[in-house]
Design an enzyme around this catalytic site. Structure first.
Site, short mmCIF file in Angstrom:
data_model
loop_
_atom_site.label_atom_id
_atom_site.label_comp_id
_atom_site.label_asym_id
_atom_site.label_seq_id
_atom_site.Cartn_x
_atom_site.Cartn_y
_atom_site.Cartn_z
N ARG A 1 39.69 -22.91 -109.53
CA ARG A 1 39.93 -24.19 -110.20
C ARG A 1 39.87 -24.85 -108.83
O ARG A 1 40.57 -24.61 -108.03
CB ARG A 1 41.05 -24.50 -110.89
CG ARG A 1 41.27 -23.97 -112.19
CD ARG A 1 40.14 -24.71 -113.24
NE ARG A 1 40.34 -24.07 -114.52
CZ ARG A 1 39.28 -23.12 -115.05
NH1 ARG A 1 38.40 -22.61 -114.15
NH2 ARG A 1 39.34 -22.81 -116.30
N GLU B 1 36.28 -32.41 -111.55
CA GLU B 1 34.94 -32.22 -112.31
C GLU B 1 34.85 -33.22 -113.47
O GLU B 1 35.94 -33.17 -114.47
CB GLU B 1 34.94 -31.00 -112.59
CG GLU B 1 34.75 -30.02 -111.46
CD GLU B 1 34.65 -28.50 -111.89
OE1 GLU B 1 34.30 -28.18 -113.11
OE2 GLU B 1 34.80 -27.70 -111.00
N HIS C 1 30.26 -25.04 -111.26
CA HIS C 1 31.24 -24.29 -112.09
C HIS C 1 30.54 -23.33 -112.82
O HIS C 1 30.83 -23.39 -114.22
CB HIS C 1 32.11 -25.41 -112.80
CG HIS C 1 33.24 -24.64 -113.43
ND1 HIS C 1 34.53 -25.43 -113.64
CD2 HIS C 1 33.77 -23.49 -113.59
CE1 HIS C 1 35.54 -24.76 -114.06
NE2 HIS C 1 35.20 -23.46 -113.86
#
Length: 400
Positions: free
Chosen positions: A208, A237, A254
């Site tokens: 993360r 994000e 991601h």
């Protein structure tokens, strides 16, 4: 029964249709009005789910087709009678293979041999365990850091994070995002830790974005710190800080876990779990249905890969392994797409704002297979054993 699913969950519409009506919607931005008369919600990591979103709806089951769950706030779920679950481990292999591609890119760029380096793995869950096993199968020394497991299991194989900072050549992060408490991972790699991490080392984050303090990282790099860095995840994000891009070697949207196998497995695991939930809470609704098995569904749905078989009759070497990896996946392709799409105004017909383009890359990600999709046929027993331990499908045919 009405089930709302993220439009980017492969095969979700057809697989969940066995339970009732399926509505496919964008995961971001998410229109909560579609939940008014829904019974279940299936999401991916881009959709923030909480009690406020679900209050006043009929939703009693929330599933995320991802391993991470930090986008699901379960506060008050018990009061509302809502059950939440995830597809833990669904994309672990994909993330591991992403990390391997990064590691070999670093090795090629830095002209070093990976087996001469020490890799520190922070977070030894579904991803970290497989990564450690495959690195060790390759002969790479690993250091493991997982405070909750060390505390709960009493194992001596784990080290403190500070030990990895000092002794690992490469740090790769695979922790969940935990804010606060004894196992806090928010800004785990902060200014203080960065100041202790020597120049010339390498950093990979495929967990993360908030695990690394972006501002501290940017300031360190602007002040001349010399690290090789690969980031698949970013703080805030999809509103990411593009100021990092000139300083990092690999940047992706991601997508580390976005293999076709991983994404389909995320869907099939939720189908299996939803069946089990209904079997307990509404058995009459599924009495005519056969119990779905995730891995069986996965094998039925997977298409033929682009590369199905290869004959290999040489002893195992890192060079051979590198070529096989690149045949399936090369992270440099995703890095190039990321930079072109986010930095070139005319790259796509979308506004230049970074969040639109970041989400575009995720929604339009190319089909990517896992190493197990390639059947390696070899007459060399050493090669067969090594590649099988690394995750390839092997057919051993000794010479007669």
């Amino acid at each position: 029964m009405k089930i709302v699913v993220d439009e980017n969950m492969p095969y979700a519409t057809s697989l969940f249709a066995r339970f009732g009506e399926v509505i496919s919607v964008p995961g971001r931005p998410f229109d909560g009005s579609v939940l008014t008369d829904a019974d279940a919600l299936m999401v991916r990591s881009v959709t923030k789910v909480n009690a406020e979103l679900l209050s006043g709806t009929n939703v009693k089951f929330v599933g995320t087709a991802t391993a991470g769950t930090d986008h699901i706030n379960t506060d008050k779920f018990d009061e509302l009678g809502i059950y939440a679950t995830s597809a833990a481990g669904c994309n672990a292999i994909a993330v591991v293979e992403y990390v391997f591609s990064v590691l070999f890119y670093f090795a090629q760029k830095g002209q070093f041999t990976l087996t001469d380096k020490t890799v520190g793995i922070i977070g030894v869950g579904n991803v970290g365990k497989i990564l450690a096993q495959r690195l060790q199968a390759l002969g790479v020394k690993v250091l493991l850091c997982d405070p909750p497991r060390a505390r709960n299991e009493g194992l001596t194989v784990f080290n403190e994070f500070d030990y990895l900072i000092e002794h690992a050549d490469i740090l790769t992060f695979h922790t969940p995002l935990i804010q606060g408490g004894v196992d806090n991972t928010y800004h785990l790699f902060d200014h203080q830790k960065m100041s202790e991490f020597a120049d010339g080392k390498m950093i990979i984050n495929a967990s993360r974005g908030e695990v690394i303090d972006t501002i501290a990282l940017l300031r360190s790099l602007e002040q001349g710190r010399l690290w090789q860095i690969a980031l698949d995840v970013f703080e805030n994000e999809p509103h990411i800080n593009l100021s990092l891009l000139p300083y990092i070697q690999i940047a992706t949207a991601h997508i580390a876990g976005h293999s076709l196998e991983g994404k389909i497995r995320g869907t099939t695991l939720l189908v299996e779990q939803y069946y089990s939930y209904l079997a307990k809470h509404s058995p009459l609704q599924i009495e005519s249905l056969e119990k779905p098995v995730s891995e069986s569904l996965l094998q039925e749905l997977l298409p033929e890969p682009q590369y199905q078989s290869i004959y290999l009759n040489e002893p195992f070497s890192l060079a051979i392994f590198y070529r096989l990896m690149n045949l399936i996946y090369d992270v440099q392709t995703d890095d190039a797409k990321f930079r072109y799409t986010l930095l070139t105004r005319d790259a796509i017909d979308l506004p230049i704002e970074v969040h639109h383009r970041f989400d575009y890359l995720r929604k339009n990600y190319s089909v990517r297979r896992e190493w197990s999709s390639l059947n390696v046929i070899t007459s060399c027993s050493e090669t067969a054993k090594k590649l099988q331990a690394l995750g390839f499908k092997i057919k051993y045919q000794p010479n007669k």
